[in-house]
Each structure stands twice: as C-alpha cells, then as structure tokens.
Design a protein around this motif. Structure first.
Motif, PDB file in Angstrom:
ATOM      1  N   LEU A  11       0.794  -1.216   0.000  1.00  0.00           N
ATOM      2  CA  LEU A  11       0.000   0.000   0.000  1.00  0.00           C
ATOM      3  C   LEU A  11       0.835   1.279   0.000  1.00  0.00           C
ATOM      4  CD1 LEU A  11      -2.734  -1.045   2.564  1.00  0.00           C
ATOM      5  CD2 LEU A  11      -2.867  -1.081   0.084  1.00  0.00           C
ATOM      6  N   GLU A  12       2.143   1.127  -0.012  1.00  0.00           N
ATOM      7  CA  GLU A  12       3.001   2.307  -0.038  1.00  0.00           C
ATOM      8  C   GLU A  12       2.576   3.205  -1.188  1.00  0.00           C
ATOM      9  OE1 GLU A  12       5.242   3.139   2.289  1.00  0.00           O
ATOM     10  OE2 GLU A  12       4.698   1.295   3.315  1.00  0.00           O
ATOM     11  N   ASN A  13       2.405   4.466  -0.891  1.00  0.00           N
ATOM     12  CA  ASN A  13       2.029   5.495  -1.867  1.00  0.00           C
ATOM     13  C   ASN A  13       0.631   5.310  -2.454  1.00  0.00           C
ATOM     14  OD1 ASN A  13       4.598   6.694  -1.579  1.00  0.00           O
ATOM     15  ND2 ASN A  13       5.437   5.211  -3.022  1.00  0.00           N
ATOM     16  N   LEU A  14      -0.148   4.387  -1.931  1.00  0.00           N
ATOM     17  CA  LEU A  14      -1.499   4.182  -2.440  1.00  0.00           C
ATOM     18  C   LEU A  14      -2.581   4.658  -1.478  1.00  0.00           C
ATOM     19  CD1 LEU A  14      -1.226   0.607  -3.999  1.00  0.00           C
ATOM     20  CD2 LEU A  14      -1.183   2.803  -5.182  1.00  0.00           C
ATOM     21  N   ILE A  15      -2.259   4.719  -0.194  1.00  0.00           N
ATOM     22  CA  ILE A  15      -3.274   5.147   0.768  1.00  0.00           C
ATOM     23  C   ILE A  15      -2.741   6.267   1.639  1.00  0.00           C
ATOM     24  CG2 ILE A  15      -4.345   2.862   0.858  1.00  0.00           C
ATOM     25  CD1 ILE A  15      -3.159   2.639   3.694  1.00  0.00           C
ATOM     26  N   ASP A  16      -3.666   6.989   2.187  1.00  0.00           N
ATOM     27  CA  ASP A  16      -3.346   8.030   3.164  1.00  0.00           C
ATOM     28  C   ASP A  16      -3.407   7.354   4.540  1.00  0.00           C
ATOM     29  OD1 ASP A  16      -3.486  10.067   5.079  1.00  0.00           O
ATOM     30  OD2 ASP A  16      -4.488  11.419   3.666  1.00  0.00           O
ATOM     31  N   TYR A  17      -2.239   7.130   5.137  1.00  0.00           N
ATOM     32  CA  TYR A  17      -2.185   6.395   6.401  1.00  0.00           C
ATOM     33  C   TYR A  17      -2.929   7.110   7.519  1.00  0.00           C
ATOM     34  CZ  TYR A  17       0.959   2.921   4.491  1.00  0.00           C
ATOM     35  OH  TYR A  17       1.486   1.903   3.757  1.00  0.00           O
ATOM     36  N   ASP A  18      -2.918   8.429   7.522  1.00  0.00           N
ATOM     37  CA  ASP A  18      -3.654   9.164   8.554  1.00  0.00           C
ATOM     38  C   ASP A  18      -5.151   8.872   8.465  1.00  0.00           C
ATOM     39  OD1 ASP A  18      -1.371  10.315   9.644  1.00  0.00           O
ATOM     40  OD2 ASP A  18      -1.514  12.093   8.353  1.00  0.00           O
ATOM     41  N   LYS A  19      -5.676   8.912   7.259  1.00  0.00           N
ATOM     42  CA  LYS A  19      -7.103   8.616   7.058  1.00  0.00           C
ATOM     43  C   LYS A  19      -7.428   7.164   7.404  1.00  0.00           C
ATOM     44  CE  LYS A  19      -8.149  12.101   3.580  1.00  0.00           C
ATOM     45  NZ  LYS A  19      -8.569  12.332   2.195  1.00  0.00           N
ATOM     46  N   GLU A  20      -6.541   6.268   7.027  1.00  0.00           N
ATOM     47  CA  GLU A  20      -6.779   4.845   7.304  1.00  0.00           C
ATOM     48  C   GLU A  20      -6.726   4.570   8.796  1.00  0.00           C
ATOM     49  OE1 GLU A  20      -7.701   0.839   6.344  1.00  0.00           O
ATOM     50  OE2 GLU A  20      -8.074   2.779   5.434  1.00  0.00           O
ATOM     51  N   GLN A  74      -8.107  -4.501  14.998  1.00  0.00           N
ATOM     52  CA  GLN A  74      -6.986  -4.067  15.831  1.00  0.00           C
ATOM     53  C   GLN A  74      -5.655  -4.503  15.227  1.00  0.00           C
ATOM     54  OE1 GLN A  74      -8.423  -5.835  19.489  1.00  0.00           O
ATOM     55  NE2 GLN A  74      -9.017  -3.836  20.312  1.00  0.00           N
ATOM     56  N   GLU A  75      -5.612  -5.704  14.670  1.00  0.00           N
ATOM     57  CA  GLU A  75      -4.389  -6.181  14.016  1.00  0.00           C
ATOM     58  C   GLU A  75      -4.054  -5.305  12.814  1.00  0.00           C
ATOM     59  OE1 GLU A  75      -5.240 -10.263  13.105  1.00  0.00           O
ATOM     60  OE2 GLU A  75      -4.841 -10.934  15.153  1.00  0.00           O
ATOM     61  N   SER A  76      -5.066  -4.955  12.041  1.00  0.00           N
ATOM     62  CA  SER A  76      -4.855  -4.084  10.884  1.00  0.00           C
ATOM     63  C   SER A  76      -4.333  -2.725  11.321  1.00  0.00           C
ATOM     64  CB  SER A  76      -6.156  -3.903  10.092  1.00  0.00           C
ATOM     65  OG  SER A  76      -6.557  -5.117   9.517  1.00  0.00           O
ATOM     66  N   PHE A  77      -4.894  -2.209  12.402  1.00  0.00           N
ATOM     67  CA  PHE A  77      -4.435  -0.913  12.920  1.00  0.00           C
ATOM     68  C   PHE A  77      -2.974  -0.989  13.355  1.00  0.00           C
ATOM     69  CE2 PHE A  77      -3.701   2.168  16.288  1.00  0.00           C
ATOM     70  CZ  PHE A  77      -4.091   3.335  15.640  1.00  0.00           C
ATOM     71  N   LYS A  78      -2.620  -2.044  14.058  1.00  0.00           N
ATOM     72  CA  LYS A  78      -1.240  -2.194  14.523  1.00  0.00           C
ATOM     73  C   LYS A  78      -0.251  -2.265  13.374  1.00  0.00           C
ATOM     74  CE  LYS A  78      -2.311  -4.289  18.959  1.00  0.00           C
ATOM     75  NZ  LYS A  78      -2.327  -5.481  19.786  1.00  0.00           N
ATOM     76  N   GLU A  79      -0.678  -2.853  12.262  1.00  0.00           N
ATOM     77  CA  GLU A  79       0.204  -2.985  11.099  1.00  0.00           C
ATOM     78  C   GLU A  79       0.569  -1.624  10.510  1.00  0.00           C
ATOM     79  OE1 GLU A  79      -1.447  -5.682   8.252  1.00  0.00           O
ATOM     80  OE2 GLU A  79      -1.446  -7.347   9.668  1.00  0.00           O
ATOM     81  N   ILE A  80      -0.311  -0.641  10.631  1.00  0.00           N
ATOM     82  CA  ILE A  80      -0.034   0.662  10.033  1.00  0.00           C
ATOM     83  C   ILE A  80       0.139   1.768  11.078  1.00  0.00           C
ATOM     84  CG2 ILE A  80      -1.221   0.051   7.897  1.00  0.00           C
ATOM     85  CD1 ILE A  80      -3.447   2.062   8.880  1.00  0.00           C
ATOM     86  N   GLU A  81       0.123   1.417  12.317  1.00  0.00           N
ATOM     87  CA  GLU A  81       0.162   2.403  13.394  1.00  0.00           C
ATOM     88  C   GLU A  81       1.367   3.343  13.290  1.00  0.00           C
ATOM     89  OE1 GLU A  81      -0.693   2.434  18.138  1.00  0.00           O
ATOM     90  OE2 GLU A  81       0.243   0.651  17.305  1.00  0.00           O
ATOM     91  N   ASP A  82       2.510   2.840  12.933  1.00  0.00           N
ATOM     92  CA  ASP A  82       3.730   3.647  12.900  1.00  0.00           C
ATOM     93  C   ASP A  82       4.115   4.129  11.514  1.00  0.00           C
ATOM     94  OD1 ASP A  82       4.011   3.330  15.661  1.00  0.00           O
ATOM     95  OD2 ASP A  82       5.080   1.436  15.409  1.00  0.00           O
ATOM     96  N   LYS A  83       3.241   3.998  10.563  1.00  0.00           N
ATOM     97  CA  LYS A  83       3.595   4.419   9.186  1.00  0.00           C
ATOM     98  C   LYS A  83       3.218   5.849   8.943  1.00  0.00           C
ATOM     99  CE  LYS A  83       3.672  -0.090   7.327  1.00  0.00           C
ATOM    100  NZ  LYS A  83       4.357  -0.636   6.273  1.00  0.00           N
TER     101      LYS A  83
END
Length: 83
Positions: A11-20, A74-83
C-alpha cells in the motif's frame, strides 16, 4: 480478509495512512460499542429468559462476530500504526 484467506497488497504510496488510521480507530470504537451492547443484552436475565431462544442465539452469534472483527481490525491498525 475473505473467509480464512488474507490478501496483502503493498500500500506504499497508495493510501493516506492518517485517514486509514482514523477509519480503523472509528471502526474499533463502533465494534467495542456493539460488543458492549450485545454483552449487556446477554447479561440481562430478563432478556435471556423472555426472548425466544432463536433471538438469544442470534445475539450470541453477533457478539462472537463482533469480537472476531475487533481482533482483526486491531491487528490491521497495529500494522499501520507507525507508518
């Protein structure tokens, strides 16, 4: 997530991590609310004793579904929490 399969797409460069992250946080809050509601019903002896067995069983199934979705979200959130 589909049944027992997970498909990972870079998903690099495909999603807005803040919004997700915000979307996932909102979904977690919603699921926690639904779990609390379902547990309240199932812990209410008046509901359990007076409601038809089918309705009580459906509420138990919903509760399990919400709990499962909460863990996955919650698992999905943890995967992108620090991106």
């Amino acid at each position: 997530i589909f049944n027992d399969f997970k498909i990972y797409i870079p998903l690099e460069n495909l999603i807005d991590y803040d919004k997700e992250r915000k979307r996932l946080k909102d979904e977690i809050k919603k699921l926690e609310s639904e779990i609390k509601r379902a547990e309240g019903k199932l812990n209410n002896q008046g509901f359990v004793s007076k409601a038809p067995e089918k309705v009580v069983n459906e509420e138990r199934e919903k509760l399990e579904k919400y709990k499962d979705l909460l863990v996955k979200t919650q698992e999905s959130f943890k995967e992108i929490e620090d991106k």
